[in-house]
Scaffold this active site. Sequence first.
Site, PDB file in Angstrom:
ATOM      1  N   HIS A 179      -2.966 -32.568 -45.777  1.00  0.00           N
ATOM      2  CA  HIS A 179      -3.269 -33.999 -45.841  1.00  0.00           C
ATOM      3  C   HIS A 179      -4.029 -34.462 -44.600  1.00  0.00           C
ATOM      4  CE1 HIS A 179      -0.291 -35.128 -42.796  1.00  0.00           C
ATOM      5  NE2 HIS A 179       0.493 -34.219 -43.351  1.00  0.00           N
ATOM      6  N   HIS A 226       1.326 -29.930 -46.871  1.00  0.00           N
ATOM      7  CA  HIS A 226       1.632 -30.275 -45.482  1.00  0.00           C
ATOM      8  C   HIS A 226       1.577 -29.028 -44.606  1.00  0.00           C
ATOM      9  CE1 HIS A 226       3.423 -34.063 -47.110  1.00  0.00           C
ATOM     10  NE2 HIS A 226       3.634 -33.259 -48.148  1.00  0.00           N
TER      11      HIS A 226
END
Length: 238
Positions: free
Chosen positions: A10, A160
């Site tokens: 992200h 992530h």
Amino acid sequence: MAPTVILIRHAQALHNVSRDYELHDPALTDLGYGPQCAELAKFLQNELPIAQQIELIVVSPMRRTLQTAQQGLGWLMERGVPVILRPEWQENSAKPCDTGTEISEMQKEWPQFDWSTVDPKYPSKTGLYEFSKTGLSYRGVEARKWLRSRPEKVIAVVSHSGFLRVGVSYKKYENADFRIFDFAEGDEEIGGKLVEWELTEKKGGGLGKSPRGTFPFGPGDYPEESKDVGEAVDEQPK
């Protein structure tokens, strides 16, 4: 034949800047939502031919990954490329910043995505999603096993840095950077072993922003195994 996988971290989120890990399921910063996602989208669309072959987008159901997927891969969604939300791709720790939001609330916030297939246990950090050595190991196996079994030839995953390193690839990722992998033949590693393309390995990520090298899963990536739930870990939320 197992798919080629593009693993994307992200873009910059609020807790990445403030270091306030008590922020619950934080959104992207203006930098992350704007310039970083725009750079990612432009590169994938114009500079990476294999990105044109993406047939499925898999996303962690957290705000920062949903925003990154929407802004960075929206051009694929406009073409009709389907999106699947998979909780096993959420971040590792049980801190508020790495804990998701109730499905009922996210359905209202993100109605463009299908929440009906999301594990109803989400966002509980129990079972498969437990923040422990065993939990992270098992979740990594399940995530890779699921990907390996998919019929698509190219899959993009928005996740992530902590989980992408610890559970999946043993590589580090800077915000809005990506790496490309194929599955190795055979069963050398339970769930399937990912082998990075030389293109992103030598460059330090597709955008050249990420550290080179291998960073194995080890002590400091999970709480000490005990009856007490502790926060004495070196791994910082991502």
